[in-house]
Design an enzyme around this catalytic site. Structure first.
Site, short mmCIF file in Angstrom:
data_model
loop_
_atom_site.label_atom_id
_atom_site.label_comp_id
_atom_site.label_asym_id
_atom_site.label_seq_id
_atom_site.Cartn_x
_atom_site.Cartn_y
_atom_site.Cartn_z
N CYS A 8 0.87 -1.02 0.22
CA CYS A 8 0.04 0.08 -0.07
C CYS A 8 1.16 1.20 0.03
CB CYS A 8 -1.03 0.09 1.15
SG CYS A 8 -0.32 0.12 2.81
N ASN A 11 2.35 1.50 4.21
CA ASN A 11 2.59 0.38 4.93
C ASN A 11 2.35 0.22 6.44
OD1 ASN A 11 5.50 -1.84 5.58
ND2 ASN A 11 3.57 -2.70 5.08
N CYS A 13 -1.55 0.87 7.20
CA CYS A 13 -2.63 0.49 7.30
C CYS A 13 -3.23 -0.71 6.78
CB CYS A 13 -3.65 1.74 7.12
SG CYS A 13 -3.48 3.18 7.93
N ARG A 14 -3.57 -0.66 5.13
CA ARG A 14 -3.92 -1.73 4.82
C ARG A 14 -2.83 -2.81 4.38
NH1 ARG A 14 -5.39 2.24 -0.38
NH2 ARG A 14 -3.18 3.00 0.42
N SER A 15 -1.72 -2.77 3.96
CA SER A 15 -1.01 -3.85 3.78
C SER A 15 -0.61 -4.51 4.87
CB SER A 15 0.31 -3.57 2.77
OG SER A 15 1.07 -2.54 3.38
N ASP A 125 -8.27 4.08 0.96
CA ASP A 125 -6.97 4.45 1.89
C ASP A 125 -8.02 4.93 2.93
OD1 ASP A 125 -5.30 5.53 3.06
OD2 ASP A 125 -4.30 6.62 1.68
#
Ligand code: 4NP
Length: 159
Positions: A8, A11, A13-15, A125
Site C-alpha cells: 500500500c 505500509n 494501514c492496509r498492507s 485508503d
C-alpha cells in the site's frame, strides 16, 4: 512455496492488515510451510514505525495482532516474491514503474480482483477518514484474502 508481498502507500494501514489476515487464514488451514507473507509501502515516510494505532485498534477488535514494522518496497522484492499485491490503482501504477523487468511486472496484481462478495476495484485508503474506513478495510481484506488463498491452492490442484 508461494511468496506474497502486500503493498500500500504507507505500509501502516492496509498492507500490514492484509498481511495479518492472510497469515491467520494460512495458519487456520495449517498451510504455514507453504506461504511466506510480508508487506511493504511505496513511501518510506513511516519506515521503522509499527502499524497506525487506529488500524491496530480495529484489527484487535477482529482478533488480529499487527506486529509489522513499516518498510519501503525495494527492487529486489520483485525477485524475492512471486506475487506483489496492490491495494489501489495508484499503488498498481507505481509498482509497474518500479518493476525492473517485464517478467517482474507480471507479478503485480490487484487485491480486489480476489474479492468474492465485494464488487469494488480498490481497497479505500483509510488514513484520512474515520472508524468506518478502518472497519471497511478489514471487511474487504477478509473477503479478498480468502479468495486469493483459494485461488493459489486451486493452482496447486489442492482445492
Ligand atoms: P496505507 O495508509 O497506505 O494504507 O498504509 C496510509 C498511510 C500513510 C499515509 C497515507 C496512507 N500518509 O500519507 O502518510
Amino acid at each position: 512455496m508461494s511468496r506474497i508481498l502486500f503493498i500500500c502507500l504507507g505500509n501502516i494501514c492496509r498492507s500490514p492488515m492484509a498481511e495479518a489476515v492472510m497469515r491467520k487464514l494460512v495458519k487456520e488451514r495449517g498451510l504455514e510451510a507453504k506461504y511466506e507473507i510480508d508487506s511493504a509501502g511505496l513511501i518510506s515516510y513511516h519506515e521503522g514505525e509499527g502499524a497506525d494505532p487506529r488500524m491496530k485498534f480495529h484489527a484487535k477488535r477482529h482478533g488480529y495482532l499487527l506486529t509489522h514494522i513499516s518498510r519501503p518496497v525495494r527492487e529486489m522484492d520483485f525477485d524475492l516474491f512471486d506475487l506483489i499485491v496492490s491495494m489501489d490503482d495508484s499503488n498498481w501504477e507505481r509498482l509497474h514503474r518500479l518493476a525492473p523487468t517485464v517478467e517482474a511486472e507480471t507479478k503485480i496484481v490487484r487485491m480486489t480482483d480476489y474479492c468474492r462478495t465485494h464488487v469494488i476495484d480498490h481497497v479505500p485508503d483509510p488514513y484520512y477518514g474515520g472508524d468506518q474506513g478502518f472497519e471497511n478495510v478489514i471487511e474487504i481484506l477478509e473477503d479478498a484474502c480468502e479468495g486469493l488463498l483459494e485461488e493459489l491452492e486451486k493452482l496447486e490442484g489442492k482445492v
